[in-house]
Design a protein around this motif. Sequence first.
Motif, PDB file in Angstrom:
ATOM      1  N   ALA A 185       2.867 -34.486  21.956  1.00  0.00           N
ATOM      2  CA  ALA A 185       1.919 -35.545  22.283  1.00  0.00           C
ATOM      3  C   ALA A 185       1.941 -36.239  21.142  1.00  0.00           C
ATOM      4  O   ALA A 185       1.797 -36.052  19.827  1.00  0.00           O
ATOM      5  CB  ALA A 185       0.574 -34.685  22.186  1.00  0.00           C
ATOM      6  N   VAL A 186       1.954 -37.814  21.479  1.00  0.00           N
ATOM      7  CA  VAL A 186       1.871 -38.942  20.236  1.00  0.00           C
ATOM      8  C   VAL A 186       0.440 -39.605  20.461  1.00  0.00           C
ATOM      9  O   VAL A 186       0.057 -39.980  21.629  1.00  0.00           O
ATOM     10  CB  VAL A 186       2.938 -39.995  20.516  1.00  0.00           C
ATOM     11  N   VAL A 187      -0.486 -39.729  19.522  1.00  0.00           N
ATOM     12  CA  VAL A 187      -1.929 -39.781  19.522  1.00  0.00           C
ATOM     13  C   VAL A 187      -1.708 -41.191  18.702  1.00  0.00           C
ATOM     14  O   VAL A 187      -1.597 -40.984  17.418  1.00  0.00           O
ATOM     15  CB  VAL A 187      -2.721 -39.035  18.859  1.00  0.00           C
ATOM     16  N   MET A 188      -2.014 -42.239  19.172  1.00  0.00           N
ATOM     17  CA  MET A 188      -1.978 -43.750  18.438  1.00  0.00           C
ATOM     18  C   MET A 188      -2.719 -44.519  19.311  1.00  0.00           C
ATOM     19  O   MET A 188      -3.174 -44.580  20.476  1.00  0.00           O
ATOM     20  CB  MET A 188      -0.631 -44.080  18.756  1.00  0.00           C
ATOM     21  N   PRO A 189      -3.011 -45.818  18.631  1.00  0.00           N
ATOM     22  CA  PRO A 189      -4.085 -46.909  19.138  1.00  0.00           C
ATOM     23  C   PRO A 189      -3.388 -47.659  20.276  1.00  0.00           C
ATOM     24  O   PRO A 189      -2.107 -47.925  20.361  1.00  0.00           O
ATOM     25  CB  PRO A 189      -4.328 -47.594  17.841  1.00  0.00           C
ATOM     26  N   PHE A 247       5.569 -49.564  15.936  1.00  0.00           N
ATOM     27  CA  PHE A 247       5.257 -48.074  15.786  1.00  0.00           C
ATOM     28  C   PHE A 247       5.892 -47.498  17.101  1.00  0.00           C
ATOM     29  O   PHE A 247       6.654 -46.638  17.208  1.00  0.00           O
ATOM     30  CB  PHE A 247       4.014 -47.569  15.278  1.00  0.00           C
ATOM     31  N   GLU A 248       5.366 -47.985  18.088  1.00  0.00           N
ATOM     32  CA  GLU A 248       5.772 -47.669  19.650  1.00  0.00           C
ATOM     33  C   GLU A 248       7.490 -47.729  19.627  1.00  0.00           C
ATOM     34  O   GLU A 248       8.042 -47.137  20.388  1.00  0.00           O
ATOM     35  CB  GLU A 248       4.948 -48.480  20.471  1.00  0.00           C
ATOM     36  N   ALA A 249       7.990 -48.583  19.061  1.00  0.00           N
ATOM     37  CA  ALA A 249       9.497 -49.089  19.394  1.00  0.00           C
ATOM     38  C   ALA A 249      10.279 -47.827  18.407  1.00  0.00           C
ATOM     39  O   ALA A 249      11.096 -47.353  19.025  1.00  0.00           O
ATOM     40  CB  ALA A 249       9.665 -50.347  18.730  1.00  0.00           C
ATOM     41  N   GLY A 250       9.635 -47.292  17.505  1.00  0.00           N
ATOM     42  CA  GLY A 250      10.255 -46.051  16.819  1.00  0.00           C
ATOM     43  C   GLY A 250       9.929 -44.750  17.694  1.00  0.00           C
ATOM     44  O   GLY A 250      10.875 -43.828  17.860  1.00  0.00           O
ATOM     45  N   ILE A 251       8.845 -44.666  18.287  1.00  0.00           N
ATOM     46  CA  ILE A 251       8.667 -43.556  19.142  1.00  0.00           C
ATOM     47  C   ILE A 251       9.593 -43.741  20.322  1.00  0.00           C
ATOM     48  O   ILE A 251      10.096 -42.610  20.696  1.00  0.00           O
ATOM     49  CB  ILE A 251       7.260 -43.612  19.776  1.00  0.00           C
ATOM     50  N   ALA A 252       9.845 -44.852  21.008  1.00  0.00           N
ATOM     51  CA  ALA A 252      10.756 -45.005  22.067  1.00  0.00           C
ATOM     52  C   ALA A 252      12.165 -44.451  21.599  1.00  0.00           C
ATOM     53  O   ALA A 252      13.061 -43.939  22.538  1.00  0.00           O
ATOM     54  CB  ALA A 252      10.827 -46.604  22.563  1.00  0.00           C
ATOM     55  N   ARG A 253      12.608 -44.994  20.460  1.00  0.00           N
ATOM     56  CA  ARG A 253      13.864 -44.498  19.898  1.00  0.00           C
ATOM     57  C   ARG A 253      13.975 -43.235  19.823  1.00  0.00           C
ATOM     58  O   ARG A 253      15.393 -42.626  20.176  1.00  0.00           O
ATOM     59  CB  ARG A 253      14.253 -45.306  18.617  1.00  0.00           C
ATOM     60  N   PRO A 277       6.441 -49.510  10.376  1.00  0.00           N
ATOM     61  CA  PRO A 277       5.923 -48.415  11.236  1.00  0.00           C
ATOM     62  C   PRO A 277       6.874 -47.803  12.221  1.00  0.00           C
ATOM     63  O   PRO A 277       6.786 -46.942  12.823  1.00  0.00           O
ATOM     64  CB  PRO A 277       4.997 -49.411  11.927  1.00  0.00           C
ATOM     65  N   GLY A 278       7.938 -48.593  12.618  1.00  0.00           N
ATOM     66  CA  GLY A 278       9.063 -48.014  13.284  1.00  0.00           C
ATOM     67  C   GLY A 278       9.671 -46.813  12.933  1.00  0.00           C
ATOM     68  O   GLY A 278       9.922 -45.748  13.854  1.00  0.00           O
ATOM     69  N   MET A 279       9.808 -46.862  11.617  1.00  0.00           N
ATOM     70  CA  MET A 279      10.467 -45.533  10.882  1.00  0.00           C
ATOM     71  C   MET A 279       9.522 -44.511  11.066  1.00  0.00           C
ATOM     72  O   MET A 279       9.623 -43.307  11.307  1.00  0.00           O
ATOM     73  CB  MET A 279      10.723 -45.914   9.510  1.00  0.00           C
ATOM     74  N   GLY A 302       7.143 -43.714  13.110  1.00  0.00           N
ATOM     75  CA  GLY A 302       7.260 -43.275  14.615  1.00  0.00           C
ATOM     76  C   GLY A 302       8.476 -42.426  14.838  1.00  0.00           C
ATOM     77  O   GLY A 302       8.252 -41.281  15.481  1.00  0.00           O
ATOM     78  N   TYR A 303       9.637 -42.823  14.600  1.00  0.00           N
ATOM     79  CA  TYR A 303      10.939 -42.298  14.750  1.00  0.00           C
ATOM     80  C   TYR A 303      10.801 -40.991  13.931  1.00  0.00           C
ATOM     81  O   TYR A 303      11.262 -39.907  14.731  1.00  0.00           O
ATOM     82  CB  TYR A 303      12.052 -43.090  14.149  1.00  0.00           C
ATOM     83  N   CYS A 304      10.587 -40.751  12.633  1.00  0.00           N
ATOM     84  CA  CYS A 304      10.604 -39.829  11.897  1.00  0.00           C
ATOM     85  C   CYS A 304       9.938 -38.690  12.222  1.00  0.00           C
ATOM     86  O   CYS A 304      10.020 -37.483  12.211  1.00  0.00           O
ATOM     87  CB  CYS A 304      10.502 -40.240  10.528  1.00  0.00           C
ATOM     88  N   GLY A 305       8.595 -39.072  12.508  1.00  0.00           N
ATOM     89  CA  GLY A 305       7.636 -38.107  13.020  1.00  0.00           C
ATOM     90  C   GLY A 305       7.910 -37.321  14.148  1.00  0.00           C
ATOM     91  O   GLY A 305       7.869 -35.996  14.361  1.00  0.00           O
ATOM     92  N   VAL A 306       8.604 -37.952  15.312  1.00  0.00           N
ATOM     93  CA  VAL A 306       8.929 -37.159  16.660  1.00  0.00           C
ATOM     94  C   VAL A 306      10.369 -36.375  16.155  1.00  0.00           C
ATOM     95  O   VAL A 306      10.418 -35.083  16.314  1.00  0.00           O
ATOM     96  CB  VAL A 306       9.134 -38.346  17.692  1.00  0.00           C
ATOM     97  N   MET A 307      11.135 -36.834  15.317  1.00  0.00           N
ATOM     98  CA  MET A 307      12.435 -36.119  14.977  1.00  0.00           C
ATOM     99  C   MET A 307      12.161 -34.960  14.137  1.00  0.00           C
ATOM    100  O   MET A 307      12.802 -33.857  14.334  1.00  0.00           O
ATOM    101  CB  MET A 307      13.502 -36.994  14.296  1.00  0.00           C
ATOM    102  N   ALA A 308      11.010 -35.039  13.399  1.00  0.00           N
ATOM    103  CA  ALA A 308      10.625 -33.780  12.455  1.00  0.00           C
ATOM    104  C   ALA A 308      10.433 -32.772  13.552  1.00  0.00           C
ATOM    105  O   ALA A 308      10.374 -31.465  13.048  1.00  0.00           O
ATOM    106  CB  ALA A 308       9.494 -34.310  11.520  1.00  0.00           C
ATOM    107  N   LEU A 309       9.467 -33.412  14.528  1.00  0.00           N
ATOM    108  CA  LEU A 309       8.604 -32.203  15.329  1.00  0.00           C
ATOM    109  C   LEU A 309      10.074 -31.546  16.046  1.00  0.00           C
ATOM    110  O   LEU A 309       9.872 -30.282  16.445  1.00  0.00           O
ATOM    111  CB  LEU A 309       7.905 -32.820  16.229  1.00  0.00           C
ATOM    112  N   CYS A 310      11.081 -32.414  16.653  1.00  0.00           N
ATOM    113  CA  CYS A 310      11.891 -31.860  17.343  1.00  0.00           C
ATOM    114  C   CYS A 310      12.838 -30.887  16.459  1.00  0.00           C
ATOM    115  O   CYS A 310      13.069 -29.925  16.924  1.00  0.00           O
ATOM    116  CB  CYS A 310      12.971 -32.995  17.622  1.00  0.00           C
ATOM    117  N   GLY A 311      12.979 -31.400  15.129  1.00  0.00           N
ATOM    118  CA  GLY A 311      13.750 -30.135  14.335  1.00  0.00           C
ATOM    119  C   GLY A 311      13.028 -28.927  13.941  1.00  0.00           C
ATOM    120  O   GLY A 311      13.796 -27.950  14.051  1.00  0.00           O
ATOM    121  N   TRP A 312      11.763 -29.047  13.936  1.00  0.00           N
ATOM    122  CA  TRP A 312      11.102 -27.846  13.745  1.00  0.00           C
ATOM    123  C   TRP A 312      10.705 -26.790  15.051  1.00  0.00           C
ATOM    124  O   TRP A 312      11.133 -25.657  14.860  1.00  0.00           O
ATOM    125  CB  TRP A 312       9.529 -28.291  13.473  1.00  0.00           C
ATOM    126  N   LEU A 313      10.569 -27.655  16.278  1.00  0.00           N
ATOM    127  CA  LEU A 313      10.388 -26.794  17.440  1.00  0.00           C
ATOM    128  C   LEU A 313      11.691 -26.170  17.846  1.00  0.00           C
ATOM    129  O   LEU A 313      11.843 -25.107  18.419  1.00  0.00           O
ATOM    130  CB  LEU A 313       9.964 -27.672  18.595  1.00  0.00           C
TER     131      LEU A 313
END
Length: 361
Positions: free
Chosen positions: A74-78, A89-95, A316-318, A320-331
């Motif tokens: 889940a990504v919680v954002m404004p 930020f959303e562009a980083g999430i999409a990538r 902000p793009g970085m 979003g991207y790094c946050g999602v990928m960190a969760l991927c690596g952990w999970l």
Amino acid sequence: MKPAGDGGAVATVRIVDIARMAGVSTATVDRVIHNRGKVSAGNLARIREVLERVDYRPNLIARSLASGRRYAVAVVMPRFAEGDYWADFEAGIARAEAEARRYNVEVHRFYFDQYDRTSFDALLERLRAESFDGVLLATLFAERVIPFAGELDRREIPYVFVDSDLPECHRLAYYGTSSFDAGVVAARLLFERLDPGADIVVGRILHHGDGGSNQCRERERGFRDYLARHDFRGTLHHVSLRLDDGAHNARMLDELFDCHRSIAGAVTFNSTCYILGGYLAARQRTDVRLVGYDVIARNRRMLEEGVVTALVAQRPGMQGYCGVMALCGWLVEGRRPAAVNNLPIDILLRENISYYANNIN
């Protein structure tokens, strides 16, 4: 994998290669890598030595697809409009989302109004009824994020913070700038252009339900800390502004500038310095230096026109991207990222803005 000896190309190390280097069978290597079955202490030591020497990493895509396990993040954002800070930020999430799908990780977005705490409260209530394997969370409303993070801890759901850090929480990681240091940078950019006795306007956008975002408070704390450690003899004048009420803003600022003739500087601690910039341009106040945050379209235009003196940016793009990928690596792999990942604090001036892209990484 470590680079090959010549040319720096990265070699692909297979299980059969590891088996040959360790002097064991491929089946033995497979048991060690996948932690199944018994292996003698001698073989285990030889295999681990080879794995470390070649910096072996398993094929995460193959592993996740083979397991059949699917993950939900889940990504919680404004909420945002085109050209806003959170659009980058959303562009980083999409990538990151495009890459995450390869690991059987699905990204789900949840939005709130960043100027209304009740909107955030309602979203958290909704999230409590949802099931996720990980959460990426913008920490604007710290007073609400902290107890929600405690709930995630009890449910053993990993979470990553962006926007500003809350080190008292057990987050998996934080990606973003040091908000305090970003405030120090803004203070220096402004103070060095002013007489030490000049007054400074601090523009604040009204929030419904509290005194503003955690990031803005930390930036102001850093800003004040810098001034306190230097020869600032002026006064900070706070003014409450509204996002879509130009008449109100002009009335408040006219009154402030009329009462305090020594104002020569201005700052905002979020991405809305274009509000103050628009006022200064309309009143032709070229004698006031204005520093703000974030390279959104309206701020950028005013910087290019010389209305804004400097912008402090945070990629902000970085985040979003790094946050999602960190969760991927952990999970998927169980790979824990560094707890604090402070990204660059960029300083943009009229002279270098043409070389900058918001989503730089």
